[in-house]
Design an enzyme around this catalytic site. Structure first.
Site, PDB file in Angstrom:
ATOM      1  N   LYS A 131       0.856  -1.344  -0.065  1.00 10.19           N
ATOM      2  CA  LYS A 131       0.080   0.125  -0.104  1.00 10.19           C
ATOM      3  C   LYS A 131       0.860   1.194   0.130  1.00 10.19           C
ATOM      4  CE  LYS A 131      -1.528   1.582   4.055  1.00 10.19           C
ATOM      5  NZ  LYS A 131      -1.179   2.968   4.350  1.00 10.19           N
ATOM      6  N   ASN A 132       1.817   1.371   0.800  1.00 13.41           N
ATOM      7  CA  ASN A 132       2.720   2.571   1.011  1.00 13.41           C
ATOM      8  C   ASN A 132       3.620   2.600  -0.176  1.00 13.41           C
ATOM      9  OD1 ASN A 132       0.953   3.178   3.299  1.00 13.41           O
ATOM     10  ND2 ASN A 132       2.758   2.512   4.759  1.00 13.41           N
ATOM     11  N   ARG A 184      -4.369  10.663   4.674  1.00 12.43           N
ATOM     12  CA  ARG A 184      -3.198  11.742   4.823  1.00 12.43           C
ATOM     13  C   ARG A 184      -2.222  11.808   3.534  1.00 12.43           C
ATOM     14  NH1 ARG A 184      -2.704  14.237   9.275  1.00 12.43           N
ATOM     15  NH2 ARG A 184      -0.559  15.021   8.749  1.00 12.43           N
ATOM     16  N   CYS A 209      -5.025  13.205  13.303  1.00  8.97           N
ATOM     17  CA  CYS A 209      -4.339  11.882  13.156  1.00  8.97           C
ATOM     18  C   CYS A 209      -4.515  11.342  14.455  1.00  8.97           C
ATOM     19  CB  CYS A 209      -3.161  11.877  12.321  1.00  8.97           C
ATOM     20  SG  CYS A 209      -2.637  10.218  12.105  1.00  8.97           S
ATOM     21  N   ARG A 217       1.553  14.362  13.215  1.00 10.57           N
ATOM     22  CA  ARG A 217       1.881  14.420  11.724  1.00 10.57           C
ATOM     23  C   ARG A 217       1.664  15.627  10.968  1.00 10.57           C
ATOM     24  NH1 ARG A 217      -0.671   8.923   9.734  1.00 10.57           N
ATOM     25  NH2 ARG A 217       0.979   9.019   8.012  1.00 10.57           N
ATOM     26  N   PRO A 218       2.438  16.690  11.062  1.00 13.14           N
ATOM     27  CA  PRO A 218       2.441  17.807  10.264  1.00 13.14           C
ATOM     28  C   PRO A 218       3.129  17.643   8.966  1.00 13.14           C
ATOM     29  CG  PRO A 218       4.441  17.746  11.837  1.00 13.14           C
ATOM     30  CD  PRO A 218       3.518  16.689  12.338  1.00 13.14           C
ATOM     31  N   VAL A 219       3.018  18.621   8.182  1.00 10.60           N
ATOM     32  CA  VAL A 219       3.652  18.560   6.754  1.00 10.60           C
ATOM     33  C   VAL A 219       4.537  19.755   6.495  1.00 10.60           C
ATOM     34  CG1 VAL A 219       1.520  17.058   5.638  1.00 10.60           C
ATOM     35  CG2 VAL A 219       1.362  19.821   5.738  1.00 10.60           C
ATOM     36  N   ASP A 263       5.096   0.644  11.684  1.00  5.94           N
ATOM     37  CA  ASP A 263       4.043   0.156  11.291  1.00  5.94           C
ATOM     38  C   ASP A 263       3.945  -1.554  11.782  1.00  5.94           C
ATOM     39  OD1 ASP A 263       3.162   2.733  10.150  1.00  5.94           O
ATOM     40  OD2 ASP A 263       3.914   1.682   8.063  1.00  5.94           O
ATOM     41  N   ILE A 294       8.864   6.842  16.238  1.00  5.63           N
ATOM     42  CA  ILE A 294       8.566   7.734  15.353  1.00  5.63           C
ATOM     43  C   ILE A 294       7.450   8.544  15.769  1.00  5.63           C
ATOM     44  CG2 ILE A 294       7.820   7.608  12.760  1.00  5.63           C
ATOM     45  CD1 ILE A 294      10.547   6.592  13.092  1.00  5.63           C
ATOM     46  N   ARG A 311      -8.532  -0.307   5.154  1.00  9.11           N
ATOM     47  CA  ARG A 311      -7.872   0.668   4.447  1.00  9.11           C
ATOM     48  C   ARG A 311      -6.458  -0.153   4.003  1.00  9.11           C
ATOM     49  NH1 ARG A 311      -7.018   6.118   7.505  1.00  9.11           N
ATOM     50  NH2 ARG A 311      -5.621   6.378   5.508  1.00  9.11           N
TER      51      ARG A 311
HETATM   52  C1  EPZ Z   1       4.562   7.050   6.301  1.00 12.61           C
HETATM   53  O1  EPZ Z   1       3.828   8.173   6.679  1.00 12.61           O
HETATM   54  C2  EPZ Z   1       3.631   5.873   6.047  1.00 12.61           C
HETATM   55  N1  EPZ Z   1       2.393   6.210   5.273  1.00 12.61           N
HETATM   56  C3  EPZ Z   1       3.210   5.574   7.505  1.00 12.61           C
HETATM   57  O2  EPZ Z   1       2.390   4.309   7.355  1.00 12.61           O
HETATM   58  C4  EPZ Z   1       4.380   5.108   8.227  1.00 12.61           C
HETATM   59  O3  EPZ Z   1       3.889   4.919   9.549  1.00 12.61           O
HETATM   60  C5  EPZ Z   1       5.279   6.301   8.485  1.00 12.61           C
HETATM   61  O4  EPZ Z   1       5.663   6.724   6.931  1.00 12.61           O
HETATM   62  C6  EPZ Z   1       6.379   6.016   9.156  1.00 12.61           C
HETATM   63  O5  EPZ Z   1       7.230   4.977   8.362  1.00 12.61           O
HETATM   64  C7  EPZ Z   1       2.638   5.898   3.931  1.00 12.61           C
HETATM   65  O6  EPZ Z   1       3.573   5.461   3.490  1.00 12.61           O
HETATM   66  C8  EPZ Z   1       1.448   6.404   3.125  1.00 12.61           C
HETATM   67  P1  EPZ Z   1       6.643  10.338   7.952  1.00 12.61           P
HETATM   68  P2  EPZ Z   1       4.420   9.505   6.585  1.00 12.61           P
HETATM   69  O7  EPZ Z   1       6.717  11.588   7.393  1.00 12.61           O
HETATM   70  O8  EPZ Z   1       5.070   9.623   5.241  1.00 12.61           O
HETATM   71  C9  EPZ Z   1       7.208  13.611  11.350  1.00 12.61           C
HETATM   72  C10 EPZ Z   1       0.387   2.916   7.847  1.00 12.61           C
HETATM   73  O9  EPZ Z   1       0.091   2.192   9.031  1.00 12.61           O
HETATM   74  N2  EPZ Z   1       6.993  14.753  10.267  1.00 12.61           N
HETATM   75  O10 EPZ Z   1       7.940   9.446   7.798  1.00 12.61           O
HETATM   76  O11 EPZ Z   1       3.311  10.511   7.025  1.00 12.61           O
HETATM   77  C11 EPZ Z   1       5.730  12.804  11.488  1.00 12.61           C
HETATM   78  O12 EPZ Z   1       5.001  13.588  12.312  1.00 12.61           O
HETATM   79  C12 EPZ Z   1       0.909   4.253   7.823  1.00 12.61           C
HETATM   80  O13 EPZ Z   1       0.316   2.451   6.773  1.00 12.61           O
HETATM   81  C13 EPZ Z   1       7.089  15.957  10.543  1.00 12.61           C
HETATM   82  O14 EPZ Z   1       7.316  16.632  11.587  1.00 12.61           O
HETATM   83  O15 EPZ Z   1       5.555   9.605   7.622  1.00 12.61           O
HETATM   84  C14 EPZ Z   1       6.519  11.722  12.057  1.00 12.61           C
HETATM   85  O16 EPZ Z   1       6.543  12.011  13.459  1.00 12.61           O
HETATM   86  C15 EPZ Z   1       0.686   5.140   9.135  1.00 12.61           C
HETATM   87  N3  EPZ Z   1       6.888  17.001   9.611  1.00 12.61           N
HETATM   88  C16 EPZ Z   1       7.791  11.463  11.481  1.00 12.61           C
HETATM   89  O17 EPZ Z   1       8.148  12.849  10.919  1.00 12.61           O
HETATM   90  C17 EPZ Z   1       6.540  16.521   8.212  1.00 12.61           C
HETATM   91  O18 EPZ Z   1       6.439  17.400   7.543  1.00 12.61           O
HETATM   92  C18 EPZ Z   1       7.839  10.579  10.357  1.00 12.61           C
HETATM   93  O19 EPZ Z   1       6.746  10.671   9.712  1.00 12.61           O
HETATM   94  C19 EPZ Z   1       6.572  15.014   8.113  1.00 12.61           C
HETATM   95  C20 EPZ Z   1       6.672  14.196   9.175  1.00 12.61           C
END
Ligand code: EPZ
Length: 433
Positions: A22-23, A98, A122, A127-129, A317, A339, A409
């Site tokens: 999926k991811n 998201r 969330c 989970r900010p962007v 995950d 994480i 999902r």
């Molecule tokens: C991906 O989410 C996955 N989703 C998540 O899988 C997975 O848990 C996560 O990576 C970590 O491995 C998809 O691939 C669709 P990150 P993502 O940006 O990209 C912080 C599942 O169950 N952060 O690597 O959103 C964030 O808050 C899902 O399948 C910021 O601070 O994760 C987190 O603490 C859930 N600012 C850390 O970084 C940002 O702009 C890692 O998040 C972005 C992230």
């Protein structure tokens, strides 16, 4: 609303075929926005998030069809994005997934403008962007946030940057990788995430004509091109789905072969499960790599500690599923979530099933083995639901897992795959239980 009804206490024996990731599929689908030419993506898991992403792409001017492959657990998408005058990813879709934010980079790179809803709250953490937005701004994007939307535009093409992500982020790496593929000049992304799903996206982009160096390292060098073309691509196997079934066998006992998986993507989990007493063998099958896990009934599991980290560390995950396994291991296991700040919501539900554990900030302390007994549980997110299914397979008597739309999902045919290895698990419509 559907529920899963599980009669626990039966060992698992047989074979499970692992679906596409999926991811990996979600960013690969977003990459369809980078070209007007047809893109054919196969081995997509037949899960709700894939259908949501296709709806997002359709809202952005993409012709898209989804067809079932073979036994229906995988899908093939045929996509062609002509674009739209006003590309907008609406809140109604983004709030349910998201990963919709992944359309922002490709839209800006190809059309020079985009409106994408901010994802909002969330269940597993803030989970900010910000990491996505900061890098795009450095590439020349003008961003304004109003009425819950990111309004983005750029004069001409996005410009290459030499950028070090402040924190390792899977999504930000993917978004900026796609943006850089069509940007002007050579972008260097440092502290990029190393997850296998990023390797798959990069492979797809290369097949589409992108110039990317440094694959498999934390520094990606991308020389932008003016246009990308269509191609056919099969997404990689889902390491988290495979890991979930490995955890299910480790917790319940049995002997299961997973077909079509990639052991290299699962080293951290395989190492933990082997050290806790499971026997794991790998071999080349007719249809890709195979993993076999054996834990004979009555054979004790040893407790192990785990800390979730970016790849190649132990994946967040799989944290919930591993916690369910540790409820059955002898001794104390300390599980640290490195994480996300709020990813222990399954712990209370596991306690309701009889697990002996407590959480303290980002650590969970699990004492085992605990005798689990069935009850009704509900989960707040996808992987938490998977952990409750695993605990239900172990628990004496009947467990009902509620709110399984979370599972739908991300797991293709979960109950059917588990039934195939002897689990007593059934999906029942909400009114019937
Ligand atoms: C991906 O989410 C996955 N989703 C998540 O899988 C997975 O848990 C996560 O990576 C970590 O491995 C998809 O691939 C669709 P990150 P993502 O940006 O990209 C912080 C599942 O169950 N952060 O690597 O959103 C964030 O808050 C899902 O399948 C910021 O601070 O994760 C987190 O603490 C859930 N600012 C850390 O970084 C940002 O702009 C890692 O998040 C972005 C992230």
């Amino acid at each position: 609303m559907d529920r899963l009804v599980i009669q626990g206490g039966h060992s698992l024996r047989g074979r499970i075929r692992v679906s596409g990731a999926k991811n990996a599929a979600l960013p690969c689908l977003a990459a369809a926005l980078l070209t007007p030419e047809p893109l054919v993506l196969s081995n997509l898991p037949a899960v709700a998030d894939i259908r949501t992403m296709v709806k997002v792409l359709q809202a952005l001017g993409t012709e898209a069809t989804l067809e079932a492959e073979g036994d229906g657990f995988e899908l093939t998408a045929k996509l062609a994005c002509a674009g739209s005058d006003d590309p907008k990813a609406p809140y109604e879709l983004v709030k349910t997934m998201r990963a919709s934010i992944l359309v922002l980079g490709p839209l800006l790179a190809r059309f020079g403008r985009a409106t994408v809803s901010l994802p909002g709250g969330c269940a597993i953490g803030a989970r900010p962007v910000n990491l996505h937005l900061e890098a795009l701004e450095r590439m020349g994007a003008i961003l304004e946030i109003s009425h819950g939307y990111i309004h983005a535009s750029v004069k001409g093409r996005l410009k290459a940057i030499d950028h070090a992500f402040e924190k390792v982020s899977v999504g930000a790496t993917e978004n900026i990788l796609m943006a850089a593929a069509l940007a002007e000049g050579t972008t260097i992304l440092r502290n990029a995430a190393l997850e296998p799903e990023i390797g798959d996206l990069a492979q797809l982009l290369v097949e589409m004509g992108a110039h990317i160096e440094g694959l498999g390292t934390g520094t990606l060098t991308i020389t932008g091109v003016e246009r990308l073309h269509g191609c056919e691509h099969a997404v990689i196997a889902d390491r988290i789905e495979a890991g979930t079934y490995l955890c299910a066998v480790a917790a319940t006992c049995g002997d299961v072969v997973l077909d079509r998986c990639e052991p290299e993507h699962l080293r951290s989990l395989l190492d933990l499960l082997e050290r806790s007493g499971c026997v794991i063998t790998e071999r080349e099958g007719q249809d890709g790599r195979q993993l076999r896990i054996q834990r004979e009934c009555g054979q004790k599991l040893r407790s192990k500690d785990a800390t979730t980290l970016p790849f190649p560390g132990f994946p967040t995950d799989l944290q919930a599923q591993f916690m369910a396994v540790m409820t059955q291991a002898c001794g104390i296991s300390v599980i640290n979530e490195g994480i996300f700040e709020n990813r222990f919501q399954h712990a209370m539900e596991l306690e309701r099933l009889g697990a002996n554990l407590r959480t303290d900030g980002r650590a969970a302390i699990v004492a085992g083995p605990a005798e689990l007994t069935g009850c009704t549980v509900m989960a707040t997110d996808l992987r938490a639901s998977a952990a409750l299914v695993i605990a239900g397979l172990v628990a004496k008597g009947e467990t009902i897992v509620d709110r399984i739309y979370h599972l739908d999902r991300g797991y293709a045919g979960l109950e059917k795959k588990l039934q195939g290895v002897g689990a007593r698990i059934e999906r029942v419509g909400g009114g019937k239980v």
